[in-house]
Design an enzyme around this catalytic site. Structure first.
Site, PDB file in Angstrom:
ATOM      1  N   ASP A   1      50.433  42.553  41.556  1.00 37.37           N
ATOM      2  CA  ASP A   1      50.764  42.417  42.978  1.00 37.37           C
ATOM      3  C   ASP A   1      49.608  42.824  43.868  1.00 37.37           C
ATOM      4  OD1 ASP A   1      53.286  41.414  42.697  1.00 37.37           O
ATOM      5  OD2 ASP A   1      54.296  43.345  42.787  1.00 37.37           O
TER       6      ASP A   1
ATOM      7  N   GLU B   1      55.466  41.584  39.497  1.00 35.76           N
ATOM      8  CA  GLU B   1      54.362  42.368  38.928  1.00 35.76           C
ATOM      9  C   GLU B   1      54.243  42.307  37.403  1.00 35.76           C
ATOM     10  OE1 GLU B   1      51.858  44.461  40.313  1.00 35.76           O
ATOM     11  OE2 GLU B   1      51.250  44.617  38.218  1.00 35.76           O
TER      12      GLU B   1
ATOM     13  N   GLN C   1      55.266  42.877  47.692  1.00 33.03           N
ATOM     14  CA  GLN C   1      54.031  43.660  47.582  1.00 33.03           C
ATOM     15  C   GLN C   1      52.708  42.886  47.643  1.00 33.03           C
ATOM     16  OE1 GLN C   1      51.820  46.824  44.573  1.00 33.03           O
ATOM     17  NE2 GLN C   1      53.904  46.259  44.109  1.00 33.03           N
TER      18      GLN C   1
ATOM     19  N   GLY D   1      34.282  50.067  27.365  1.00 36.82           N
ATOM     20  CA  GLY D   1      32.867  49.734  27.310  1.00 36.82           C
ATOM     21  C   GLY D   1      32.265  50.065  25.961  1.00 36.82           C
ATOM     22  N   GLY D   2      30.952  50.111  25.900  1.00 41.01           N
ATOM     23  CA  GLY D   2      30.281  50.379  24.638  1.00 41.01           C
ATOM     24  C   GLY D   2      30.183  51.864  24.305  1.00 41.01           C
TER      25      GLY D   2
END
Ligand code: COA
Length: 505
Positions: free
Chosen positions: A245, A216, A94, A324-325
């Site tokens: 991959d 993977e 892959q 995130g925040g």
């Protein structure tokens, strides 16, 4: 027909550079004339000025950093981004095939070298249609040509050497040392074709694990992604997205295009290495960010903070907390009892907090000191999301999306692969493409996710094993008909009854 087919690749690459140099020369020609005049005029005054004046004149006149004049052709009709680049594709499974498929989508002539009779191991893995190439293979090898060569057969080696001279980039993702064992060391390749870029995916970079074979999920674990994925109370989790991959293949494609660009200046190739561990870490960098933040106190946006659960020494698993925040969580929608994908990702972004309160019927939260500010909300996130969920459960995920988007609240419906496959807007953009294949019939694949306005992608089915062997031997490498007959008899391009050890990623 791929660009430059039938021409000598090494020469062709060189020729391509020469053409570019000529174009550049042409583009700067008029400037030289006017520069000459400036020089003449200036020469009467001082020698110092004479040296500087032409450069200024060229820059002012063309403002193109030596590039050719902008094409007058309509966008999309000036060829493909990587026209003229020929790739010797020695990839399998892959990671490597992801890289070379992207380059093929962008116009490179990708020649996939496969073991006679066996081919890329994925041709036969996870088969859904008897005796047809699997979707595993067909979805990773579009727009390529296939040639079978036994790389350990003397005649096969000779053909490979010729291919090296005719190509611009060799891409491989064999186990560490396998390319060297074939005799294709960097020194050998570089001697045959100093312009050749040799690009590799390996599991690990130099260090204690560099000799390990990697698939993977090994990369997801070794790159730090698994330890930070999943719920706090549960074991580490790998993700379905193939960040090890396909993610590393994507990194490699970027490295190759950068090396091709540098080659225009230096005239020589270089080695490009992407370790899967590095690629995964690059994608998981926010978790290394959080690791360092831990030294300065708890990670307040993680719901475990609001729940009063102490942090340990390493970045913890955070379930569906937003990375995130802005706090976020996955919430149930109408029908969740029967539909495993009747959920929506809901983000309580601070600037739209008021809109959220109004929408869910909690307008009083806008002024309540326990809810009005992001900091006040942090210890109450579970309760807040529970309340929002009471609202989302009254509607389908698409209804929630419509209502939220109308007031700029960011939400994401959990789309199943069935829904993705049927989504017409993805078909319209060429992100999901239906392709016809001679032995398996019609199937869906993922087109180029990178949209270039002057290099449209036309997805072609994957090649059958060795489909283009004779075409490449004759038209690319210049073997005569009698030489091809001799090669066929040598056993270099026909099955040798050898097994293969590769397993599914
Ligand atoms: N003709 C003759 N032999 C060929 C050949 C050809 N056309 N193509 C491959 N081979 C041989 C190789 O030379 C190698 O032989 P060797 O071990 O005697 O040197 C052999 O096939 C097997 O190659 P290998 O890469 O070791 O395959 P594997 O099945 O043992 O391992 C991986 C598969 C993916 C684990 C391994 O290739 C790997 O770690 N790759 C780097 C990381 C990677 O890309 N992993 C993700 C895969 S999606």
């Amino acid at each position: 027909m791929p660009a430059f087919a039938g021409m000598s690749g090494g020469d062709r690459a060189f020729e391509g550079e020469q053409q570019m140099a000529k174009k550049q020369k042409k583009a700067t020609k008029p400037a030289k004339k006017s520069a000459k005049k400036v020089v003449k005029a200036a020469a009467t005054k001082s020698k110092k000025v004479v040296k500087l004046a032409p450069k200024k004149a060229v820059a002012a006149k063309h403002n193109g950093n030596g590039l050719p004049r902008p094409s007058g052709k309509p966008f999309g009709q000036a060829g493909k981004a990587l026209d003229g680049v020929r790739i010797l594709d020695f990839t399998h499974v892959q990671s490597g095939p992801t890289c070379t498929q992207l380059l093929a989508y962008m116009g490179a002539d990708v020649i996939k070298v496969e073991r006679p009779g066996v081919g890329d191991i994925t041709r036969g893995q996870l088969r859904d249609v008897p005796n047809a190439d699997s979707l595993y293979f067909t979805m990773l090898n579009a727009n390529k040509r296939s040639i079978t060569i036994d790389s350990k057969h003397p005649k096969g080696r000779e053909i490979l050497d010729r291919l090296i001279k005719h190509c611009d980039v060799l891409v491989e993702n064999f186990a560490p040392g396998a390319l060297d064992r074939m005799g294709l060391t960097w020194e050998h390749i570089h001697k045959l074709n100093p312009r050749m870029i040799v690009a590799s995916v390996k599991g690990f970079g130099p260090g204690p694990y560099e000799d390990c074979k990697v698939y993977e999920n090994v990369a997801q674990c070794a790159g730090g992604a698994a330890s930070t994925t999943g719920f706090r109370e549960g074991p580490p989790l790998v993700t379905g997205a193939q960040i090890g991959d396909s993610g590393t293949g994507l990194h490699l494609a970027l490295g190759i295009t950068a090396a091709l660009y540098q080659r225009i200046r230096t005239g020589r190739g270089q080695k490009v290495l992407c370790a899967m561990q590095d690629g995964v870490l690059n994608l998981a960098r926010v978790k290394l960010r959080d690791q360092q933040r831990l030294a300065h106190g708890p990670l307040k946006e993680y719901s475990q903070f609001g729940e009063g659960v102490p942090f340990g020494k390493a970045t913890p698993r955070a379930g569906n907390d937003s990375g995130g925040g802005q706090p976020g969580w996955i919430l149930k929608c109408k029908g969740w009892e029967d539909d495993p994908d009747a959920y929506i990702y809901f983000i309580t972004q601070a600037p739209v907090w008021g809109a959220i309160c109004d929408l869910i019927g909690k307008s009083e939260w806008k002024t309540d000191p326990d809810y009005a500010t992001p900091n006040a909300r942090l210890p109450r996130l579970r309760h807040i999301f529970g309340t929002i969920e009471q609202w989302t459960m009254t509607m389908s995920k698409f209804e929630v999306m419509d209502k939220c988007n109308a007031v700029d609240i960011p939400v994401g419906p959990i789309l199943s692969m069935k829904e993705i496959a049927e989504e017409q807007s993805l078909r319209a953009t060429g992100t999901v493409v239906e392709v016809d294949h001679p032995t398996r019939g019609k199937y869906l694949t993922v087109g180029n996710p990178i949209k270039l306005s002057d290099s449209p992608c036309d997805v072609q089915r994957s090649p059958l094993l060795g489909e283009h062997t004779e075409e490449i031997l004759g038209k690319v490498l210049g073997y005569s008909t009698s030489e091809i007959t001799e090669i066929k008899g040598s056993g270099a391009i026909t099955p040798q009854d050898k097994g293969s050890r590769a397993e599914a990623a």
